[in-house]
Design an enzyme around this catalytic site. Structure first.
Site, PDB file in Angstrom:
ATOM      1  N   GLU A  46      -3.575  -4.398  68.272  1.00 31.44           N
ATOM      2  CA  GLU A  46      -3.295  -5.115  67.025  1.00 31.44           C
ATOM      3  C   GLU A  46      -4.055  -4.571  65.813  1.00 31.44           C
ATOM      4  OE1 GLU A  46      -2.164  -9.444  68.983  1.00 31.44           O
ATOM      5  OE2 GLU A  46      -4.248  -9.084  68.409  1.00 31.44           O
ATOM      6  N   GLU A  89       3.358  -8.553  73.216  1.00 31.91           N
ATOM      7  CA  GLU A  89       2.644  -9.674  73.823  1.00 31.91           C
ATOM      8  C   GLU A  89       3.453 -10.950  73.624  1.00 31.91           C
ATOM      9  OE1 GLU A  89      -1.353 -10.200  72.457  1.00 31.91           O
ATOM     10  OE2 GLU A  89      -1.938  -8.121  72.840  1.00 31.91           O
TER      11      GLU A  89
END
Length: 894
Positions: A488, A554
């Site tokens: 991320e 995710e």
């Protein structure tokens, strides 16, 4: 903090290419592991120096046994100095390094071994595959490392030929914890400062794990002694190119094989010899002269491999592997050699303009990615080849084709990749960054601001050096498909640029590099937000009807195991089911469930079952809660993969589930528990991820068929039937289907009929696919709610005794036949378990080709069970439990 420009890094890259050499997964000619007989002692109890300790005459009589490979905490656990941190609240009672100071977990490790002094030009090497975090090494009274050995992700190799003595050698290593251990204050990565080092970030705690108290200090990976001749061979590199679009069977056009290796001449004179490799009966030779005390990378001419047996991901084709033997020969003497396991394949990443995301292809064929996020096998780094094999096999059995290794963890070990090579699981490997610790967001739990955290780690050169070495360690594995800069978040610019533009092209150059795990280059974010998630239970219709990120890295939620799984990690007083708290009765910003404190410590709250169990009836006790949780588990993950598959190549090019396993006894995000006991998530996901699969859209009632294979499927019969709670059957649809390769097709909506049949008590909807010989190809059973959204009929199901027979096909393989007599109700949601005949405890791990299964009236089902029996163990037995609570015991015939 180290800063470097891309130009400066290029100047040092050539040095790194040659100097970073160590034993990886490759099998070497003459090598053994130092994995037993280690002793240790805390530095606070040792006054002597390394030069004294490493003399065999120095007494270690009062030192304790050490676990190597292992950590200080694994050693303390083995010596019963701490309780099992994976049970109950035990971890809360172990001293944390943030409170004790680093010296408390700084240890000396000692190993005595015998190694003959080599004759002639023979060399002996001491090799470390990983320490955490820094160390000094001594052998026979002399210091071995002249430069610092620091960083969790570096291999090191030392020539100890001149330090060996006759008789017993004494190796002594002092290992220090990370320089900054972080405050485990409950934040993601604690206060974030754990990321100032080049090591795992999760050890300061996360929302799925509690802090690892020693931050995994120790000699955590393998230690080797290797013998070579004058020339040693390291880091062979094999690249396979497979041009064109290939099929999984039939004759193949040639593949191109590129091979190189590093050679090191450790003598004071020039050495001439032959670098040789063999592959599939073909031999390549290159004559080489190495200057005194020099290292060189040697490249062979390209080899054309005719009619190669290709490597394919699971579900698409075979995982063919070739042994490639490479050696350096001086005259008639083999100085050094290694064997590389080669999978001939080529992976491509192209932009899909329809979905606005990357599309992965293997050997020219596009592959819809069905993946799982992975942390590591064990949070305390207790890795074994057998456990890796079992966990990766579970992922194969879930019909997944990719594992993403999360950026707060590590570059996985060669044994992990070997299992992925074997089972056909592609790997998406993050480097060591996370948005939480490395500053993507404002976070009041962090001790330093975003600008400061954005420059973590402190030593950028160490990060790049470690990255280069880890690339070399795993780059030959055919399963490795994607490199990623971080979870991320990208690395800082002076890490990202040389990693992307210099290191990876030079050391690999064959794989897609994505700068961070939810990058627009991977999955264009047109929805806003973070670009991944969500992480809670969703209504099944959401997966079908709501478009999300086109390659979501995710998404996922639950995963609590059944009653036996829960009991393994909970004291008796905490074995109490959570209770849902309605919105109007919650504290402001309070939790949606009331759960025991031990459940909370094991990360239940936040992504629990909340009100999703209530349609099955409020749980009466823990056993009832665990049983109904499995229904939610199965439905959630079957529905997730079906929903994403229903929009294959239209909305999505892939999806990765957060997450499929836990490295400790957490109660969230797992298809099997830490002890390798599968829950219903695994089998729901297995169903929804089938290569050829029929499925029911709960939004509009459309029946669909998905074909993930590269081959057209013709003359496939789709049969849809409904069963009521008494077992009465209603035929709904029977139609031939014709499926193109890698495609999805809508067949017909049956919503009106299903709703009518389900209105009063709910129903069962059976979807089956049969081939032209009426062989069952896919079997999918839904339980449908009544017109109030409740599963009222399930609570009225009558008990069904199945006719059973079990026989041992061979050692470790059992076939179970289960038949439900005609005119019975559906035998619903059966859990079969292989247990020890004496203790009645489950044998783990065990691989069931199906579980949490149902048997229709008049039908028969076969289950194949694989396990590894202990030598001399008696034949186990089977237990069978269904949704109504009936239990059966099944004896296994030899």
């Amino acid at each position: 903090m180290f800063k470097t420009s891309s130009f400066q890094w290029l100047k040092t890259l050539c040095c790194l290419l040659l100097l970073l050499s160590a034993a990886g997964h490759l099998s070497a000619q003459d090598q053994y592991e130092l994995n037993s007989g280690w002793l240790c002692k805390p530095v606070t109890q040792v006054r002597a120096q390394g030069t004294e300790i490493s003399n065999y005459s120095f007494s270690t009589a009062d030192w304790k046994k050490a676990i190597v490979p292992g950590t200080v905490l694994t050693t303390m656990l083995a010596n019963k100095e701490v309780p099992d941190p994976y049970f109950g609240m035990n971890n809360a009672h172990i001293k944390d390094i943030y409170e004790t100071g680093r010296d408390f977990y700084t240890y000396w490790f000692v190993k005595d071994f015998k190694e003959a002094i080599p004759s002639a030009d023979g060399q002996v090497w001491l090799k470390f595959r990983g320490i955490n975090y820094s160390c000094d090494i001594f052998l026979n009274g002399k210091k071995v490392n002249t430069a610092p050995f620091k960083g969790m992700y570096l291999r090191k190799s030392y020539n100890i030929t001149k330090l060996l003595i006759k008789g017993t050698n004494r190796l002594a290593v002092i290992v220090h914890p990370p320089d900054v251990v972080g405050n485990p204050n409950g934040g993601q990565g604690g206060d974030g400062t754990i990321a100032r080092g080049v090591s795992s970030q999760y050890t300061a705690g996360w929302d799925w794990i509690r802090p690892i108290r020693d931050r995994n200090t120790g000699i955590w990976d393998k230690v080797y002694i290797e013998r070579t001749g004058a020339v040693s061979l390291d880091n062979p590199h094999v690249i396979t190119l497979v041009p064109g679009k290939r099929l999984t069977s039939g004759p193949q056009a040639p593949a191109i094989i590129k091979v190189s290796a590093e050679l090191k001449n450790s003598t004071a004179k020039a050495v001439t010899g032959s670098l040789v490799y063999t592959l599939d009966g073909q031999k390549m030779v290159k004559v080489v002269t190495l200057m005194p005390n020099s290292t060189a990378e040697i490249k062979f001419a390209d080899l054309s491999l005719k009619n190669p047996k290709l490597w394919w991901p699971s579900g698409y084709g075979q995982q063919n592997l070739y042994p490639l033997h490479v050696s350096f020969v001086k005259g008639t003497v083999v100085c050094d050699s290694q064997t590389v396991s080669v999978g001939v394949r080529e992976i491509q990443a192209t932009w899909n303009s329809t979905t606005s995301s990357k599309q992965i292809s293997v050997n020219g064929q596009k592959v819809f990615i069905k993946g799982g996020d992975w942390i590591m096998s064990d949070a305390m780094l207790r890795f074994t080849k057998e456990r890796y094999d079992a966990e990766i096999r579970y992922h194969r059995d879930m019909n997944l084709n990719l594992i993403r290794i999360w950026g707060g963890s590590l570059i996985e070990r060669p044994e992990f990749f070997e299992a992925c090579d074997k089972y056909g699981i592609l790997v998406f490997q993050d480097f060591w960054m996370s948005g939480d610790c490395n500053g993507r967001w404002v976070d009041p739990m962090k001790s330093e601001d975003q600008w400061t955290r954005r420059q973590y780690p402190d030593d950028h050169h160490l990060f790049l050096e470690s990255a280069a070495d880890m690339i070399k360690m795993v780059r030959n594995h055919p399963s490795l498909a994607i490199w990623c800069g971080g979870n991320e978040i990208t690395p800082p610019e002076d890490i990202l640029v040389p990693l992307r533009d210099s290191i990876l092209p030079a050391l690999d150059g064959t794989r897609w590099f994505v700068e961070y795990s939810n990058s627009d280059d991977m999955s264009k974010n047109t929805l806003g937000g973070n670009g991944d998630g969500p992480y809670g239970i969703q209504d099944i219709s959401t997966f079908w009807n709501t478009r999300t990120f086109p390659f979501n890295s995710e998404v996922g939620s639950v995963g609590v195991g059944d009653l036996e799984s829960i009991q393994k990690i909970m004291p008796a007083a905490s074995q109490v089911a959570p209770q849902f708290i309605a919105k109007d009765k919650r504290e402001p910003k309070g939790p949606s469930e009331k759960a025991d404190s031990v459940w909370d410590y094991h990360n239940y709250l936040g992504v629990g079952y909340e009100d999703h169990i209530l349609p099955y009836g409020k749980p009466t006790n823990l056993a009832d809660f665990a049983k109904k949780a499995q229904l939610v588990n199965y439905n959630q993950y079957r529905g997730l993969m079906e929903g994403f598959s229903s929009h294959m190549w239209d909305w999505y090019t892939g999806v990765i589930i957060w997450k499929t396993q836990n490295p400790w006894t957490s109660m969230r995000g797992q298809m099997y528990d830490y002890y390798l006991d599968p829950n219903a998530c695994l089998f729901g996901l297995r169903s929804g991820s089938e290569s050829l699969h029929s499925m029911y859209n709960p939004v509009d009632g459309t029946v669909m068929v998905v074909n993930n294979s590269f081959e057209a499927k013709r003359n496939i019969m789709l049969v849809a039937k409904s069963y009521d709670m008494d077992g009465k059957v209603t035929d709904i649809m029977q139609v031939f289907c014709f499926m193109d390769p890698s495609s999805i097709k809508k067949i017909e909506s049956i919503k009106k009929k299903v709703d009518e049949l389900s209105a009063k008590k709910g129903s069962f909807l059976s979807l089956q696919l049969l081939d032209e010989h009426q062989k069952l190809l896919s079997n999918n059973l839904y339980w449908i709610a009544d017109d109030k959204g409740m599963y009222s009929g399930l609570n009225e199901l009558k008990a069904v005794q199945l006719n059973t027979h079990a026989r041992q096909l061979k050692s470790g393989k059992i076939e179970v036949t289960l038949a439900n007599p005609a005119n019975n109700p559906v035998s619903f949601f059966n859990r079969i378990s292989l247990v020890d005949a004496g203790t009645k405890q489950r044998i783990l791990p065990v691989f069931y080709d199906d579980n949490y299964f149902s048997v229709l009236p008049g039908a028969e089902k076969k289950i194949i069970i694989d396990y590894n029996p202990e030598k001399g163990a008696a034949i186990p037995m089977l237990t069978l439990t269904n949704y109504t609570g009936d239990n059966q015991t099944i004896q296994i015939n030899p």
